[in-house]
Design an enzyme around this catalytic site. Structure first.
Site, PDB file in Angstrom:
ATOM      1  N   LYS A   1      36.912  29.374  54.262  1.00  0.00           N
ATOM      2  CA  LYS A   1      36.395  30.412  53.134  1.00  0.00           C
ATOM      3  C   LYS A   1      35.111  30.631  53.567  1.00  0.00           C
ATOM      4  O   LYS A   1      33.973  29.946  53.896  1.00  0.00           O
ATOM      5  CB  LYS A   1      36.431  30.090  51.896  1.00  0.00           C
ATOM      6  CG  LYS A   1      35.830  30.890  50.756  1.00  0.00           C
ATOM      7  CD  LYS A   1      36.120  30.183  49.435  1.00  0.00           C
ATOM      8  CE  LYS A   1      35.061  31.358  48.332  1.00  0.00           C
ATOM      9  NZ  LYS A   1      33.785  30.996  48.413  1.00  0.00           N
TER      10      LYS A   1
ATOM     11  N   HIS B   1      30.788  34.538  48.817  1.00  0.00           N
ATOM     12  CA  HIS B   1      30.418  33.553  48.072  1.00  0.00           C
ATOM     13  C   HIS B   1      29.997  34.000  46.714  1.00  0.00           C
ATOM     14  O   HIS B   1      29.073  33.471  46.203  1.00  0.00           O
ATOM     15  CB  HIS B   1      29.372  32.553  48.634  1.00  0.00           C
ATOM     16  CG  HIS B   1      29.448  31.141  47.909  1.00  0.00           C
ATOM     17  ND1 HIS B   1      30.418  30.246  48.341  1.00  0.00           N
ATOM     18  CD2 HIS B   1      28.820  30.426  46.990  1.00  0.00           C
ATOM     19  CE1 HIS B   1      30.220  29.246  47.426  1.00  0.00           C
ATOM     20  NE2 HIS B   1      29.581  29.358  46.954  1.00  0.00           N
TER      21      HIS B   1
ATOM     22  N   ASP C   1      38.251  37.704  48.326  1.00  0.00           N
ATOM     23  CA  ASP C   1      37.701  37.544  47.190  1.00  0.00           C
ATOM     24  C   ASP C   1      36.573  38.298  46.876  1.00  0.00           C
ATOM     25  O   ASP C   1      36.292  39.159  47.846  1.00  0.00           O
ATOM     26  CB  ASP C   1      37.094  35.904  46.639  1.00  0.00           C
ATOM     27  CG  ASP C   1      36.029  35.536  47.521  1.00  0.00           C
ATOM     28  OD1 ASP C   1      35.357  36.216  48.015  1.00  0.00           O
ATOM     29  OD2 ASP C   1      35.738  34.307  47.291  1.00  0.00           O
ATOM     30  N   GLY C   2      35.939  38.413  45.664  1.00  0.00           N
ATOM     31  CA  GLY C   2      34.770  39.327  45.585  1.00  0.00           C
ATOM     32  C   GLY C   2      35.168  40.372  44.743  1.00  0.00           C
ATOM     33  O   GLY C   2      35.653  41.450  45.118  1.00  0.00           O
ATOM     34  N   GLY C   3      34.819  40.403  43.532  1.00  0.00           N
ATOM     35  CA  GLY C   3      34.881  41.716  42.536  1.00  0.00           C
ATOM     36  C   GLY C   3      36.012  42.031  42.215  1.00  0.00           C
ATOM     37  O   GLY C   3      36.115  43.070  41.296  1.00  0.00           O
TER      38      GLY C   3
ATOM     39  N   GLY D   1      37.451  34.597  40.903  1.00  0.00           N
ATOM     40  CA  GLY D   1      36.354  33.431  40.455  1.00  0.00           C
ATOM     41  C   GLY D   1      35.905  33.640  39.211  1.00  0.00           C
ATOM     42  O   GLY D   1      36.589  32.896  38.231  1.00  0.00           O
ATOM     43  N   ARG D   2      34.986  34.549  38.878  1.00  0.00           N
ATOM     44  CA  ARG D   2      34.325  34.527  37.391  1.00  0.00           C
ATOM     45  C   ARG D   2      35.138  34.823  36.170  1.00  0.00           C
ATOM     46  O   ARG D   2      34.964  34.101  35.229  1.00  0.00           O
ATOM     47  CB  ARG D   2      33.235  35.574  37.675  1.00  0.00           C
ATOM     48  CG  ARG D   2      31.843  35.014  38.386  1.00  0.00           C
ATOM     49  CD  ARG D   2      30.949  36.421  38.545  1.00  0.00           C
ATOM     50  NE  ARG D   2      29.671  35.848  39.280  1.00  0.00           N
ATOM     51  CZ  ARG D   2      29.572  36.163  40.499  1.00  0.00           C
ATOM     52  NH1 ARG D   2      30.512  36.488  41.264  1.00  0.00           N
ATOM     53  NH2 ARG D   2      28.566  35.574  41.107  1.00  0.00           N
TER      54      ARG D   2
ATOM     55  N   ARG E   1      38.831  41.793  39.381  1.00  0.00           N
ATOM     56  CA  ARG E   1      38.768  41.673  38.056  1.00  0.00           C
ATOM     57  C   ARG E   1      40.357  42.025  37.515  1.00  0.00           C
ATOM     58  O   ARG E   1      40.614  41.360  36.416  1.00  0.00           O
ATOM     59  CB  ARG E   1      37.883  42.656  37.352  1.00  0.00           C
ATOM     60  CG  ARG E   1      36.556  42.667  37.865  1.00  0.00           C
ATOM     61  CD  ARG E   1      35.855  40.839  37.523  1.00  0.00           C
ATOM     62  NE  ARG E   1      34.495  40.818  37.798  1.00  0.00           N
ATOM     63  CZ  ARG E   1      34.400  40.163  38.937  1.00  0.00           C
ATOM     64  NH1 ARG E   1      34.978  39.625  39.911  1.00  0.00           N
ATOM     65  NH2 ARG E   1      32.805  39.960  39.080  1.00  0.00           N
TER      66      ARG E   1
END
Length: 338
Positions: free
Chosen positions: A213, A237, A268-270, A291-292, A272
């Site tokens: 990753k 990240h 990944d990244g943003g 992630g978030r 939603r």
């Protein structure tokens, strides 16, 4: 989901505002915390890159009940989605839940939803220990990610991860610049190809797969394939290690152009919503990591919160596939994009 988010906002006060739109603007520079490093430009670039793509709506077709399932890295999944490896509840999320409860919620909630949960690594040891325990308790269904440690710590953690019964291992080499770890006296470092190959060969000798990753350029995607990695994650990240990188959706097409067919490509990244998942798949990814939003669901609703988030996401993905004429995951391509 509203109740879960409201609870998470209360539990994460001072660390994450659980904004209506999670775009990195309110939390810029809050590392530790849930924000992006420095100006937060890399975090924001992830969202902006995805927002830059539009979807072609098509309704003259028979894809009324799309199949979102897929086989990926030896797993049969309800959709091509994994929970990204995140740890450090106490200093990133406010400590409203314990590390053990958090890791258990992610891995078990993912299993309930038919997807895969990845676990994080870091300092203190409770981070990786909680993750390994959660994977073992789920019969090895989970992917432990280990940071690119210097020295013997890497091998020791690989062996501990092996004992969980997992069949896929990960390394978030994009953590090499994490300020928090260096401040704690536990430096991580980039990995040259020769060293990576030794690590991957060891994992392969256990009849397991390896994910790298933190790949953001076509040359490193090809290099990852050359040293034997089974999959890469196109990732900056979450914008937490280097300010002013491009968004992952910006670099993904070129990575796919150079590495398609050579290696499994995740991103990944943003991401939603189900529409975001659809966009990344249309750009050529084989699957995505989130992630978030998963962290918010875990803090706000533990196992059921995570399962509910993925249930919601799958419904959104299915709906977006209907409205773009995609009967299954294999039929998603660039024709989906305007």
């Amino acid at each position: 989901m509203k109740e879960i988010k409201d609870k998470a906002r209360e539990m994460m006060k001072g660390f994450c505002r659980v904004c209506k739109v999670c775009d990195g603007r309110a939390c810029a520079g809050e590392v530790p915390g849930m924000g992006g490093l420095g100006t937060g430009a890399s975090f924001k670039a992830n969202l902006e890159a995805l927002e830059g793509y539009r979807l072609n709506m098509r309704l003259l077709h028979d894809a009324a009940e799309p199949d979102t399932s897929v086989s990926l890295l030896g797993y049969d999944l309800s959709m091509p989605v994994l929970a990204a490896p995140i740890g450090g509840v106490s200093f990133n999320m406010g400590g409203g839940v314990s590390e053990e409860d958090y890791a258990g919620a992610v891995v078990t909630g993912c299993a309930k939803a038919g997807v895969i949960g990845c676990t994080g690594d870091g300092v203190p040891p409770v981070i990786h220990e909680s993750g390994f325990s959660a994977i073992a308790e789920n019969g090895g269904r989970g992917i432990p990610f280990i940071k690119p440690w210097e020295g013997a710590e890497l091998d020791e953690k690989l062996e501990k991860a092996r004992a969980t019964g997992c069949t896929v291992f990960g390394m978030d080499v994009d953590a090499a610049g994490l300020i928090t770890l260096r401040q704690m006296g536990r430096p991580v470092a980039p990995k040259p190809a020769a060293e990576l190959k030794k690590i991957i060969d060891k994992v392969h000798s256990w009849d397991a797969k390896f994910i790298l990753k933190g790949v953001m350029t076509p040359d490193e995607a090809e290099l990852a394939a050359e040293v034997g990695a089974d999959a890469i994650v196109v990732s900056n990240h979450g914008g937490r290690v280097l300010d002013h990188t491009p968004g992952t959706a910006e670099v993904l097409p070129e990575v796919v152009e150079h590495a398609h067919g050579k290696i499994v490509i995740l991103v990944d990244g943003g991401i939603r919503t189900g529409a975001d998942v659809l966009k990344m798949l249309a750009l050529g990814a084989n699957g995505v990591l989130i992630g978030r939003p998963v962290s918010v669901a875990a803090v706000g609703g533990l196992t059921e919160g995570v399962a509910k988030y993925f249930e919601t996401l799958r419904a959104q993905l299915s709906g977006a596939m209907v409205l773009t004429g995609c009967k299954d995951i294999a039929s998603i391509d660039t024709n989906v994009l305007f």
